[in-house]
Design a protein around this motif. Structure first.
Motif, PDB file in Angstrom:
ATOM      1  N   PRO A   1      12.463   5.441  -7.091  1.00  0.00           N
ATOM      2  CA  PRO A   1      12.603   5.057  -5.567  1.00  0.00           C
ATOM      3  C   PRO A   1      11.452   3.860  -4.850  1.00  0.00           C
ATOM      4  CG  PRO A   1      13.887   6.382  -5.642  1.00  0.00           C
ATOM      5  CD  PRO A   1      13.452   6.318  -6.607  1.00  0.00           C
ATOM      6  N   CYS A   2      11.580   3.158  -4.659  1.00  0.00           N
ATOM      7  CA  CYS A   2      10.294   2.519  -3.288  1.00  0.00           C
ATOM      8  C   CYS A   2      10.762   1.535  -2.676  1.00  0.00           C
ATOM      9  CB  CYS A   2       8.840   1.278  -4.429  1.00  0.00           C
ATOM     10  SG  CYS A   2       7.427   1.250  -3.189  1.00  0.00           S
ATOM     11  N   VAL A   3      10.317   2.192  -0.478  1.00  0.00           N
ATOM     12  CA  VAL A   3      10.967   1.667   0.086  1.00  0.00           C
ATOM     13  C   VAL A   3       9.994   1.627   0.850  1.00  0.00           C
ATOM     14  CG1 VAL A   3      12.547   2.257   2.261  1.00  0.00           C
ATOM     15  CG2 VAL A   3      12.731   3.659  -0.229  1.00  0.00           C
ATOM     16  N   ILE A   4      10.563   0.768   1.647  1.00  0.00           N
ATOM     17  CA  ILE A   4       9.027  -0.092   1.960  1.00  0.00           C
ATOM     18  C   ILE A   4       9.301   0.457   3.759  1.00  0.00           C
ATOM     19  CG2 ILE A   4       8.840  -2.463   3.324  1.00  0.00           C
ATOM     20  CD1 ILE A   4       8.943  -4.020   0.550  1.00  0.00           C
ATOM     21  N   GLU A   5       8.504   1.117   4.778  1.00  0.00           N
ATOM     22  CA  GLU A   5       8.481   0.961   5.599  1.00  0.00           C
ATOM     23  C   GLU A   5       9.709   0.640   6.236  1.00  0.00           C
ATOM     24  OE1 GLU A   5       4.691   4.011   7.155  1.00  0.00           O
ATOM     25  OE2 GLU A   5       4.426   1.855   7.102  1.00  0.00           O
ATOM     26  N   GLY A   6      10.609   1.531   7.195  1.00  0.00           N
ATOM     27  CA  GLY A   6      11.154   0.894   7.761  1.00  0.00           C
ATOM     28  C   GLY A   6      12.679   0.165   7.378  1.00  0.00           C
ATOM     29  N   GLN A   7      12.627   0.488   6.054  1.00  0.00           N
ATOM     30  CA  GLN A   7      14.298  -0.181   5.798  1.00  0.00           C
ATOM     31  C   GLN A   7      14.819   1.403   5.173  1.00  0.00           C
ATOM     32  OE1 GLN A   7      13.465  -3.393   2.369  1.00  0.00           O
ATOM     33  NE2 GLN A   7      11.891  -4.399   4.234  1.00  0.00           N
TER      34      GLN A   7
ATOM     35  N   ILE B   1       6.870   5.776  -0.899  1.00  0.00           N
ATOM     36  CA  ILE B   1       7.462   4.696   0.206  1.00  0.00           C
ATOM     37  C   ILE B   1       6.005   4.024   1.143  1.00  0.00           C
ATOM     38  CG2 ILE B   1       7.287   5.270   3.030  1.00  0.00           C
ATOM     39  CD1 ILE B   1       8.511   7.279   2.565  1.00  0.00           C
ATOM     40  N   CYS B   2       5.929   2.197   0.295  1.00  0.00           N
ATOM     41  CA  CYS B   2       5.228   1.755   0.986  1.00  0.00           C
ATOM     42  C   CYS B   2       5.583   0.775   2.322  1.00  0.00           C
ATOM     43  CB  CYS B   2       5.058   0.450  -0.313  1.00  0.00           C
ATOM     44  SG  CYS B   2       5.173   0.957  -1.690  1.00  0.00           S
ATOM     45  N   SER B   3       4.056   0.102   2.532  1.00  0.00           N
ATOM     46  CA  SER B   3       3.714  -0.714   4.013  1.00  0.00           C
ATOM     47  C   SER B   3       3.742  -1.967   2.936  1.00  0.00           C
ATOM     48  CB  SER B   3       2.188   0.184   4.901  1.00  0.00           C
ATOM     49  OG  SER B   3       1.670   0.628   4.416  1.00  0.00           O
ATOM     50  N   MET B   4       4.038  -2.961   4.059  1.00  0.00           N
ATOM     51  CA  MET B   4       3.370  -4.328   3.149  1.00  0.00           C
ATOM     52  C   MET B   4       2.484  -4.065   4.010  1.00  0.00           C
ATOM     53  SD  MET B   4       5.565  -7.909   3.456  1.00  0.00           S
ATOM     54  CE  MET B   4       7.440  -7.104   2.939  1.00  0.00           C
ATOM     55  N   VAL B   5       0.641  -4.496   3.292  1.00  0.00           N
ATOM     56  CA  VAL B   5      -0.376  -5.049   3.888  1.00  0.00           C
ATOM     57  C   VAL B   5      -0.302  -6.597   4.202  1.00  0.00           C
ATOM     58  CG1 VAL B   5      -1.511  -2.639   3.600  1.00  0.00           C
ATOM     59  CG2 VAL B   5      -1.549  -4.610   1.884  1.00  0.00           C
ATOM     60  N   LYS B   6       0.292  -7.311   2.817  1.00  0.00           N
ATOM     61  CA  LYS B   6      -0.271  -8.795   3.159  1.00  0.00           C
ATOM     62  C   LYS B   6       1.612  -9.529   2.819  1.00  0.00           C
ATOM     63  CE  LYS B   6      -2.143 -12.803   0.709  1.00  0.00           C
ATOM     64  NZ  LYS B   6      -2.723 -13.105  -0.221  1.00  0.00           N
ATOM     65  N   LYS B   7       1.739 -10.356   4.169  1.00  0.00           N
ATOM     66  CA  LYS B   7       2.902 -11.092   3.605  1.00  0.00           C
ATOM     67  C   LYS B   7       3.284 -12.101   2.752  1.00  0.00           C
ATOM     68  CE  LYS B   7       4.659  -9.261   8.208  1.00  0.00           C
ATOM     69  NZ  LYS B   7       6.330  -8.790   8.049  1.00  0.00           N
ATOM     70  N   GLY B   8       4.411 -12.274   2.102  1.00  0.00           N
ATOM     71  CA  GLY B   8       4.354 -13.528   1.297  1.00  0.00           C
ATOM     72  C   GLY B   8       5.641 -13.194   0.675  1.00  0.00           C
ATOM     73  N   GLU B   9       5.377 -13.928  -0.438  1.00  0.00           N
ATOM     74  CA  GLU B   9       6.834 -14.075  -2.019  1.00  0.00           C
ATOM     75  C   GLU B   9       6.725 -12.521  -2.298  1.00  0.00           C
ATOM     76  OE1 GLU B   9       8.533 -16.868  -5.020  1.00  0.00           O
ATOM     77  OE2 GLU B   9       6.423 -16.889  -4.280  1.00  0.00           O
ATOM     78  N   ALA B  10       7.695 -12.141  -2.627  1.00  0.00           N
ATOM     79  CA  ALA B  10       8.313 -10.954  -3.355  1.00  0.00           C
ATOM     80  C   ALA B  10       7.611 -11.041  -4.372  1.00  0.00           C
ATOM     81  CB  ALA B  10       9.337 -10.154  -2.325  1.00  0.00           C
TER      82      ALA B  10
ATOM     83  N   LYS C   1       0.929  -1.143  -0.001  1.00  0.00           N
ATOM     84  CA  LYS C   1       0.053   0.419  -0.389  1.00  0.00           C
ATOM     85  C   LYS C   1       0.805   1.049  -0.181  1.00  0.00           C
ATOM     86  CE  LYS C   1      -2.614   2.509   3.127  1.00  0.00           C
ATOM     87  NZ  LYS C   1      -3.691   1.915   5.031  1.00  0.00           N
ATOM     88  N   ILE C   2       0.759   2.457  -0.764  1.00  0.00           N
ATOM     89  CA  ILE C   2       1.291   3.301  -0.001  1.00  0.00           C
ATOM     90  C   ILE C   2       1.110   4.279   0.747  1.00  0.00           C
ATOM     91  CG2 ILE C   2       1.703   5.630  -2.244  1.00  0.00           C
ATOM     92  CD1 ILE C   2       2.069   4.056  -4.420  1.00  0.00           C
ATOM     93  N   VAL C   3       1.837   4.974   0.818  1.00  0.00           N
ATOM     94  CA  VAL C   3       2.385   5.120   2.289  1.00  0.00           C
ATOM     95  C   VAL C   3       2.127   7.461   1.395  1.00  0.00           C
ATOM     96  CG1 VAL C   3       2.736   6.152   4.753  1.00  0.00           C
ATOM     97  CG2 VAL C   3       2.610   3.426   3.472  1.00  0.00           C
ATOM     98  N   ASN C   4       2.792   7.539   0.660  1.00  0.00           N
ATOM     99  CA  ASN C   4       2.837   8.315   0.593  1.00  0.00           C
ATOM    100  C   ASN C   4       2.965   9.817  -1.184  1.00  0.00           C
ATOM    101  OD1 ASN C   4       4.880   7.839  -0.980  1.00  0.00           O
ATOM    102  ND2 ASN C   4       6.628   9.395  -0.165  1.00  0.00           N
ATOM    103  N   HIS C   5       2.917  10.291  -1.997  1.00  0.00           N
ATOM    104  CA  HIS C   5       2.874  10.191  -3.228  1.00  0.00           C
ATOM    105  C   HIS C   5       3.456  11.238  -3.694  1.00  0.00           C
ATOM    106  CE1 HIS C   5      -1.145   7.758  -3.134  1.00  0.00           C
ATOM    107  NE2 HIS C   5      -1.623   8.150  -2.228  1.00  0.00           N
ATOM    108  N   ASP C   6       4.754  11.308  -3.169  1.00  0.00           N
ATOM    109  CA  ASP C   6       5.743  11.864  -3.138  1.00  0.00           C
ATOM    110  C   ASP C   6       6.454  11.701  -5.203  1.00  0.00           C
ATOM    111  OD1 ASP C   6       8.438  13.122  -3.838  1.00  0.00           O
ATOM    112  OD2 ASP C   6       8.076  13.131  -1.689  1.00  0.00           O
TER     113      ASP C   6
END
Length: 150
Positions: free
Chosen positions: A65-71, A26-35, A16-21
């Motif tokens: 670039p798309c960074v996953i929150e916390g990375q 910046i994305c958050s993972m809303v469902k875990k699984g294979e990347a 899920k996109i957290v920002n729209h810069d």
């Protein structure tokens, strides 16, 4: 020229996109699984290794670039390939591309449609993807309209 529809990975993790810069996503993972190496949700994103391959074919393509929150480092990249005119394509009932007109040496391009956007790769890029063992994206051959191949 032969072309293939790039079919995104349908399982695994979801973002899920957290920002729209415009400079960084910046994305958050809303469902875990294979990347996935390629996904259309929440927007077109490719993995680092897919990006490295595309850079070999398109040295001047810009990636966001798309960074996953916390990375700290980007794991994914947004991209915007050339667009083919809708008049030079045919679509199936679900809106997916079934045939495209030749795009010269362009290795990847998008075909917009009122139902969905399709991403198409040429034979050279398709072979490169297959040789590298991307197991979580698919390729489906599409017809070439008017031009060589088909």
């Amino acid at each position: 020229m032969e072309y293939f529809l790039l079919k995104p990975f349908e399982g695994g993790c979801r973002f899920k996109i957290v920002n729209h810069d415009k400079d960084i996503l910046i994305c958050s993972m809303v469902k875990k699984g294979e990347a996935p190496d390629f996904t259309l949700h929440p927007c077109p994103l490719i993995s680092n290794r897919f990006k490295e391959l595309l850079e070999q074919f398109l040295r001047d393509m810009d990636f966001i670039p798309c960074v996953i929150e916390g990375q700290d480092q980007p794991d994914y990249w947004g991209f915007h390939p050339k667009e083919q005119d809708v008049k030079k394509a045919r679509f199936g009932p679900d809106g997916s591309v079934t045939a495209v007109g030749p795009m010269g040496l362009t290795p990847i391009f998008m075909v917009p449609n009122y139902k969905k956007v399709s991403y198409v790769v040429n034979l050279a890029l398709a072979e490169s993807l297959l040789r590298r063992g991307y197991v979580n994206l698919g390729l489906e051959r599409v017809e070439t309209m008017g031009g060589d191949g088909g």
